[in-house]
Design an enzyme around this catalytic site. Structure first.
Site, PDB file in Angstrom:
ATOM      1  N   GLU A 184       8.866  49.118  56.554  1.00  0.00           N
ATOM      2  CA  GLU A 184      10.077  49.931  56.623  1.00  0.00           C
ATOM      3  C   GLU A 184      10.080  50.932  55.471  1.00  0.00           C
ATOM      4  O   GLU A 184       9.486  50.701  54.426  1.00  0.00           O
ATOM      5  CB  GLU A 184      11.321  49.038  56.563  1.00  0.00           C
ATOM      6  CG  GLU A 184      11.394  48.081  55.375  1.00  0.00           C
ATOM      7  CD  GLU A 184      12.023  48.699  54.140  1.00  0.00           C
ATOM      8  OE1 GLU A 184      12.568  49.802  54.227  1.00  0.00           O
ATOM      9  OE2 GLU A 184      11.946  48.064  53.062  1.00  0.00           O
ATOM     10  N   LYS A 210       3.822  50.833  51.947  1.00  0.00           N
ATOM     11  CA  LYS A 210       5.170  50.746  51.368  1.00  0.00           C
ATOM     12  C   LYS A 210       5.125  50.640  49.847  1.00  0.00           C
ATOM     13  O   LYS A 210       5.830  51.372  49.137  1.00  0.00           O
ATOM     14  CB  LYS A 210       5.911  49.534  51.949  1.00  0.00           C
ATOM     15  CG  LYS A 210       7.307  49.296  51.357  1.00  0.00           C
ATOM     16  CD  LYS A 210       8.220  50.489  51.579  1.00  0.00           C
ATOM     17  CE  LYS A 210       9.555  50.343  50.864  1.00  0.00           C
ATOM     18  NZ  LYS A 210      10.404  49.288  51.390  1.00  0.00           N
ATOM     19  N   CYS A 215      14.268  47.440  45.561  1.00  0.00           N
ATOM     20  CA  CYS A 215      12.906  47.772  46.004  1.00  0.00           C
ATOM     21  C   CYS A 215      12.010  48.251  44.873  1.00  0.00           C
ATOM     22  O   CYS A 215      11.069  47.567  44.494  1.00  0.00           O
ATOM     23  CB  CYS A 215      12.961  48.822  47.118  1.00  0.00           C
ATOM     24  SG  CYS A 215      13.616  48.197  48.676  1.00  0.00           S
TER      25      CYS A 215
END
Length: 433
Positions: free
Chosen positions: A146, A204, A260
């Site tokens: 994602e 990612k 993140c």
């Protein structure tokens, strides 16, 4: 298509709601009964623009439901695993307990021909390890990272800027299935990259490492700007015109936070060490250190503004979330600075449009107020730490009518310094003379 989403935290809840919005029949599954009850009632357990509306419409349509029973995944043909991978306590490495537990529970309910799709951010090598157990259950594994931005997660899911599919070499069936899941994005000619597992996992963390590096670079330049009298905003504008560099993410300030970037760059370094190539990512230690040092720079600006001692100084904190349009305070520079100021004796009143309750869970002893006026009343110093639109548009003259002092510290370098100085304020930014 019939889809299950395992894990209904930030990533999973958004993904489930968006898949239902795209017309799929979706069940979201999580072990947290309170979270599931909230989602089933159409209420998001966190702040994300546009999500409550999608939850309500999806539940009302019957295309979206939620459960705590993993057996509810049976009957779906595509299963997304979207659980968290937090930092291990006492270590920089990612904690994969939730990922492993989710796969173990899910594989009891998958059938031959099912596609299990990892969306969690994991250390490279995780997918190839999990693929063996998935294939032993008769299913197939793909990895589909994602790239959500908090505050824009709904948009980023429904209209992504790219799609990445990590699959076994020659696995055209999984590619076709994912194309069907993302049919609207494919029809809109969204760039789609089909890779091996390792590349998909690296995409990612590599992207987050690059963004973190870019932010820390401009923050390091702001230190040099402070030492030389240069203007960091003009510097960023000038180098940002170079197409090889670009202007986005070249904004000096209190630094990055959230769930993140900080944990992902640390986990990336830890995995590189395990692979014996730790030196290749050694620079990320400096990226992390520069980022954390920015918080102390803002604290020191407040100390200087108070004449060297913050004891008894009334400080208004504007913003607690790690970024605007979010209530996320995980590793938030804003909340950290607020707590540090209190530890130095300041009398702090803190406010945020959305993140007061999430902040209270982390720092229950801070004094939280609902509005800017309450925070700034009789304040000696005002510190802007999250660049919410309503804070960027504050009228300096109106704010001056309720404060005691006239010092503002712009921890995000988003205010018009000339306008604030023209209204009688002492303006202090980072790398802005």
């Amino acid at each position: 298509m019939k889809i299950s989403v395992i894990g209904c935290g930030y990533l999973g809840a958004v993904h489930a709601a968006c898949m239902a919005e795209l017309g799929h029949d979706v069940v979201g599954i999580d072990v947290d009964a309170a979270k599931i009850a909230s989602l089933a009632a159409g209420a998001a357990p966190f702040f994300e623009p546009g999500l409550p509306e999608l939850l309500s419409s999806g539940v009302a349509s019957g295309r979206l439901r939620f459960s705590t029973d993993i057996a509810e995944a049976r009957g779906a043909t595509v299963h997304f695993v979207a659980v968290g991978t937090p930092q291990k306590p006492g270590s920089d490495a990612a904690d994969l307990r939730f990922v492993d537990a989710s796969f173990e529970a899910l594989l009891e309910h998958v059938g031959p021909g099912d596609l299990v799709v990892g969306k969690s951010t994991v250390p490279v090598g995780t997918a190839s390890r999990l693929a063996e157990t998935v294939e032993a259950a008769g299913a197939t594994l793909a990895w589909n990272p994602e790239f959500l931005r908090e505050g824009f997660a709904v948009q980023d899911t429904i209209s992504p800027d790219r799609l990445v599919y990590g699959v076994r070499d020659g696995d055209d069936t999984s590619v076709a299935t994912l194309d069907a899941v993302y049919a609207s994005a494919i029809a809109a000619e969204t760039p789609r990259l089909v890779t091996d597992y390792a590349t998909a996992e690296l995409v990612k963390v590599a992207a987050n490492a690059f963004l973190a590096t870019k932010i820390s670079f401009i923050n390091a330049m702001s230190v040099v700007a402070d030492a030389t009298g240069a203007n960091i905003t003009q510097l960023a504008d000038a180098i940002g015109h170079d197409a090889r560099i670009g202007r986005r993410f070249l904004n000096a300030g209190v630094g990055f936070g959230g769930g993140c970037l900080p944990k992902d760059i640390r986990g990336f370094m830890a995995r590189a060490d395990e692979l014996g190539v730790g030196e290749s990512l050694a620079f990320l230690k400096n990226v992390d250190a520069i980022n954390l040092a920015q918080r102390e720079r803002v604290v020191q600006l407040a100390v200087e503004a108070a004449g060297g001692d913050l004891t008894g100084t009334r400080v208004a904190i504007l913003g607690l979330a790690f970024k605007p349009d979010s209530d996320d305070v995980r590793d938030s520079p804003a909340l950290d600075v607020a707590a540090r100021l209190v530890s130095l004796g300041a009398i702090v009143k803190a406010t945020d449009p959305e993140a007061i309750e999430t902040s209270r869970r982390v720092h229950p002893d801070l004094d939280y107020v609902a509005t800017v006026d309450e925070a700034a009343a009789e304040a000696d110093i005002v510190v802007l730490l999250t660049e919410w639109k309503q804070y960027r548009e504050l009228d300096p003259a109106e704010l001056a009518s309720i404060t005691s002092g006239r010092t503002i510290i712009d921890g995000r370098n988003v205010l018009d310094s000339s306008r604030w100085r023209g209204a009688g304020w002492e303006y202090r930014g980072l790398g802005r003379p």
